[in-house]
Design an enzyme around this catalytic site. Structure first.
Site, PDB file in Angstrom:
ATOM      1  N   LYS A 112      43.305  34.974  31.157  1.00  0.00           N
ATOM      2  CA  LYS A 112      42.602  35.678  32.233  1.00  0.00           C
ATOM      3  C   LYS A 112      43.234  35.479  33.604  1.00  0.00           C
ATOM      4  O   LYS A 112      43.102  36.336  34.467  1.00  0.00           O
ATOM      5  CB  LYS A 112      41.147  35.244  32.248  1.00  0.00           C
ATOM      6  CG  LYS A 112      40.405  35.680  31.015  1.00  0.00           C
ATOM      7  CD  LYS A 112      39.009  35.152  31.076  1.00  0.00           C
ATOM      8  CE  LYS A 112      38.080  36.104  30.388  1.00  0.00           C
ATOM      9  NZ  LYS A 112      36.709  35.847  30.791  1.00  0.00           N
ATOM     10  N   LYS A 132      34.618  34.094  43.080  1.00  0.00           N
ATOM     11  CA  LYS A 132      33.381  34.297  43.841  1.00  0.00           C
ATOM     12  C   LYS A 132      32.293  34.675  42.831  1.00  0.00           C
ATOM     13  O   LYS A 132      32.523  35.522  41.971  1.00  0.00           O
ATOM     14  CB  LYS A 132      33.604  35.444  44.830  1.00  0.00           C
ATOM     15  CG  LYS A 132      32.378  35.864  45.586  1.00  0.00           C
ATOM     16  CD  LYS A 132      32.199  35.045  46.850  1.00  0.00           C
ATOM     17  CE  LYS A 132      30.806  35.214  47.432  1.00  0.00           C
ATOM     18  NZ  LYS A 132      30.285  33.950  47.989  1.00  0.00           N
ATOM     19  N   GLU A 163      37.402  45.718  32.423  1.00  0.00           N
ATOM     20  CA  GLU A 163      36.039  45.350  32.808  1.00  0.00           C
ATOM     21  C   GLU A 163      35.954  44.981  34.288  1.00  0.00           C
ATOM     22  O   GLU A 163      36.785  44.228  34.792  1.00  0.00           O
ATOM     23  CB  GLU A 163      35.559  44.163  31.966  1.00  0.00           C
ATOM     24  CG  GLU A 163      35.492  44.482  30.480  1.00  0.00           C
ATOM     25  CD  GLU A 163      34.715  43.441  29.681  1.00  0.00           C
ATOM     26  OE1 GLU A 163      34.218  43.796  28.606  1.00  0.00           O
ATOM     27  OE2 GLU A 163      34.610  42.271  30.135  1.00  0.00           O
ATOM     28  N   ARG A 212      41.335  45.586  22.579  1.00  0.00           N
ATOM     29  CA  ARG A 212      40.900  45.925  21.227  1.00  0.00           C
ATOM     30  C   ARG A 212      39.882  47.057  21.307  1.00  0.00           C
ATOM     31  O   ARG A 212      39.464  47.430  22.396  1.00  0.00           O
ATOM     32  CB  ARG A 212      40.209  44.713  20.610  1.00  0.00           C
ATOM     33  CG  ARG A 212      39.048  44.235  21.474  1.00  0.00           C
ATOM     34  CD  ARG A 212      38.060  43.329  20.800  1.00  0.00           C
ATOM     35  NE  ARG A 212      36.855  43.237  21.595  1.00  0.00           N
ATOM     36  CZ  ARG A 212      36.634  42.391  22.572  1.00  0.00           C
ATOM     37  NH1 ARG A 212      37.552  41.511  22.908  1.00  0.00           N
ATOM     38  NH2 ARG A 212      35.497  42.405  23.245  1.00  0.00           N
ATOM     39  N   ARG A 228      22.253  46.899  20.514  1.00  0.00           N
ATOM     40  CA  ARG A 228      22.797  46.022  19.471  1.00  0.00           C
ATOM     41  C   ARG A 228      21.628  45.322  18.795  1.00  0.00           C
ATOM     42  O   ARG A 228      21.056  44.376  19.350  1.00  0.00           O
ATOM     43  CB  ARG A 228      23.710  44.951  20.069  1.00  0.00           C
ATOM     44  CG  ARG A 228      24.926  45.496  20.770  1.00  0.00           C
ATOM     45  CD  ARG A 228      25.878  44.348  21.051  1.00  0.00           C
ATOM     46  NE  ARG A 228      26.959  44.762  21.929  1.00  0.00           N
ATOM     47  CZ  ARG A 228      28.010  44.024  22.214  1.00  0.00           C
ATOM     48  NH1 ARG A 228      28.118  42.807  21.701  1.00  0.00           N
ATOM     49  NH2 ARG A 228      28.946  44.457  23.021  1.00  0.00           N
TER      50      ARG A 228
HETATM   51  P1  ADP Z   1      34.002  36.754  28.624  1.00  0.00           P
HETATM   52  O1  ADP Z   1      35.426  37.024  28.303  1.00  0.00           O
HETATM   53  O2  ADP Z   1      33.568  35.361  28.253  1.00  0.00           O
HETATM   54  O3  ADP Z   1      33.071  37.822  28.132  1.00  0.00           O
HETATM   55  P2  ADP Z   1      33.993  37.919  31.322  1.00  0.00           P
HETATM   56  O4  ADP Z   1      34.976  37.583  32.354  1.00  0.00           O
HETATM   57  O5  ADP Z   1      34.140  39.252  30.644  1.00  0.00           O
HETATM   58  O6  ADP Z   1      33.927  36.746  30.223  1.00  0.00           O
HETATM   59  O7  ADP Z   1      32.528  37.864  31.923  1.00  0.00           O
HETATM   60  C1  ADP Z   1      31.388  38.033  31.121  1.00  0.00           C
HETATM   61  C2  ADP Z   1      30.176  38.225  31.993  1.00  0.00           C
HETATM   62  O8  ADP Z   1      29.989  37.084  32.847  1.00  0.00           O
HETATM   63  C3  ADP Z   1      30.247  39.412  32.938  1.00  0.00           C
HETATM   64  O9  ADP Z   1      29.887  40.629  32.332  1.00  0.00           O
HETATM   65  C4  ADP Z   1      29.251  38.973  34.001  1.00  0.00           C
HETATM   66  O10 ADP Z   1      27.938  39.134  33.543  1.00  0.00           O
HETATM   67  C5  ADP Z   1      29.505  37.482  34.118  1.00  0.00           C
HETATM   68  N1  ADP Z   1      30.511  37.208  35.173  1.00  0.00           N
HETATM   69  C6  ADP Z   1      31.854  37.100  35.025  1.00  0.00           C
HETATM   70  N2  ADP Z   1      32.467  36.882  36.206  1.00  0.00           N
HETATM   71  C7  ADP Z   1      31.495  36.835  37.148  1.00  0.00           C
HETATM   72  C8  ADP Z   1      31.466  36.648  38.582  1.00  0.00           C
HETATM   73  N3  ADP Z   1      32.584  36.446  39.294  1.00  0.00           N
HETATM   74  N4  ADP Z   1      30.260  36.684  39.199  1.00  0.00           N
HETATM   75  C9  ADP Z   1      29.115  36.874  38.494  1.00  0.00           C
HETATM   76  N5  ADP Z   1      29.068  37.049  37.170  1.00  0.00           N
HETATM   77  C10 ADP Z   1      30.230  37.039  36.483  1.00  0.00           C
END
Ligand code: ADP
Length: 447
Positions: free
Chosen positions: A116, A201, A275, A291, A337
């Protein structure tokens, strides 16, 4: 085109891929663990091979067994579905070494986006807006406190190798930072074997909006609009819809084009999802999934494009299905889901399905691999099926979803159907007025 595809997965996604193969006239090979000998994907495939005992590491993640299954069946390509080996760059390389096609992106892009920290750097370089945060990983020599103060509290500690919401900890104030850093890092090390973390943040009321893209690997790429996946529990999506209730056509076109342009520059191959968190009219990249995603049917329902078929076509060297201007968003779709879980405690509820009645009618789609008498094994995810509903407008879609949820019967195991029946009648949901923390608050209020 491929002659025979081995589907390295189980459950509804194995069935989904199988359907695409059948329509394309491609022969199919199902693989299964001993726990899945009676599974629907095994029954419907042209051939099947048992690849090991129930634990995923011995079966669905067992690369030598999968290679052997390709060899004995003469499959020329492998579709990994989602989860399991779908974002494993090494697996894609091993297949290539054995003259087998991996139906997915180039290994280098899977690897790049799987980290990431690297993904964020790449996104930034390609002109995609990112969440403010540390410019890279937090090393032992770094002054994490100084970086966090510069970003401004609250901050989120995230794992470079994170996934499924694991390895993520919020530090509300300076006092929480050290603990958040060590817990996130330890959790990531245990889950992914890599404890690297970075800071972001923490956005307090964003929505999760993601853009579906499709690339031909030769510099052509289109976007297929967005999905709003803001209804989450423990950072896991529960309900997804498209288009987002809060995005207009101009905003969609702008962010979509930014993503498509980045994918053209990368020469990205296959389907992918970029995303974002979205707050106060701004998009902030969080990660890219390389994917097919669980929620892809939402996009299929509103664009009329079969994403799995197109994924297979581009993997075989084919062209994109159409030009960007030919993508038209038609109506509204929502996916629920439905899991075999207690709807209040969310404790998994594996076991035998005694009665099963999927809903039907205009605009109703069920992607599921269960049947009456099927025993949901305790070893894998608890998805019973995805209920996807389409309507000309969001209002019609909600009306139809309410009806479909009431019609659906799954007896013998506990399911999350009662949760959805409640959600679809909630004023905030009906108004489309929710953010990523809304569901947690709603659930806590119901306790
Ligand atoms: P994963 O790969 O574990 O799914 P993500 O980076 O896609 O992690 O984040 C999953 C979820 O976590 C997001 O959809 C959001 O709800 C929350 N999230 C991620 N980053 C942040 C952020 N900077 N601030 C607030 N919520 C976050």
């Amino acid at each position: 085109m491929f002659d025979k595809i081995l589907i390295a997965n189980r459950g509804e996604i194995a069935l989904r891929v199988l359907r695409a193969c059948k329509e394309l006239g491609i022969a199919t090979v199902a693989v299964h663990s001993t726990a899945d000998a009676n599974a629907m994907h095994v029954r419907l495939a042209d051939e099947s091979v048992c690849i090991g005992p129930p634990p995923a590491k011995d079966s669905y993640l067992n690369v030598p067994a999968l290679l052997a299954a390709c060899e004995i069946t003469g499959a020329d390509a492998v579709h990994p579905g989602y989860g399991f080996l779908s974002e494993n760059a090494r697996f894609a390389e091993i297949l290539a070494d054995h003259n087998l096609h991996f139906i997915g992106p180039k290994a280098e892009h899977i690897r790049l986006m799987g980290d990431k920290i690297e993904a964020k750097k790449t996104a930034k370089r390609l002109g995609i807006p990112v969440v403010p945060g540390s410019d890279g990983g937090i090393g032992p020599g770094d002054d994490a406190m100084a970086i966090a103060k510069k970003i401004g509290f609250p901050v989120l500690v995230k794992a470079a190798a994170g996934g499924g919401g694991r390895g993520m900890k919020v530090a509300q104030t300076e006092a929480d930072l050290q603990l958040a850093l060590s817990t996130a890092s330890n959790e990531a090390k245990a889950a992914f074997g890599d404890g690297s973390v970075y800071l972001e943040k923490y956005l307090t009321k964003p929505r999760h909006i993601e853009i579906q893209i499709l690339g031909d690997g030769r510099g052509g790429a289109i976007h297929l609009g967005e999905r709003d996946c803001s209804l989450q529990r423990r950072h896991q999506k529960v309900w997804e819809e498209g288009p987002s209730p809060i995005l207009n056509a101009a905003a969609r076109a702008k962010i979509g084009e930014t993503c498509a342009k980045a994918m053209r520059e990368m020469q990205y191959l296959g389907v992918g999802t970029i995303e974002f968190l979205y707050e106060d009219g701004e998009f902030y990249f969080i990660e890219m999934n390389t994917r097919i995603q669980v929620e892809h049917p939402v996009t299929e329902m509103i664009t009329g494009i079969d994403l799995v078929i197109e994924q297979i076509r581009v993997a075989a060297g084919g062209d994109l299905p159409c030009a960007q201007e030919d993508i038209v968003i038609n109506g509204h779709a929502i996916e629920c889901r439905v899991n075999a879980e207690n709807p209040v405690s969310f404790r998994p509820s594996p076991g035998k399905i005694l009665q099963y009645h999927p809903p039907g009618g205009l605009g109703v789609r069920i992607d599921s691999a269960v049947y009456q008498g099927y025993v949901i094994p305790p070893y894998y995810d608890s998805l019973v099926g995805k209920l996807i509903v389409h309507g000309k407008t969001r209002g019609e879609c909600l009306m139809r979803l309410r009806r479909a949820l009431d019609e659906m019967v799954v007896d013998g195991v506990e399911t999350t159907l009662p949760l959805f029946r409640g959600l679809v009648r909630e004023p905030s949901i009906i108004d489309g007025d929710y953010h990523i923390h809304w569901l947690e608050h709603y659930l806590a209020a119901g306790d």
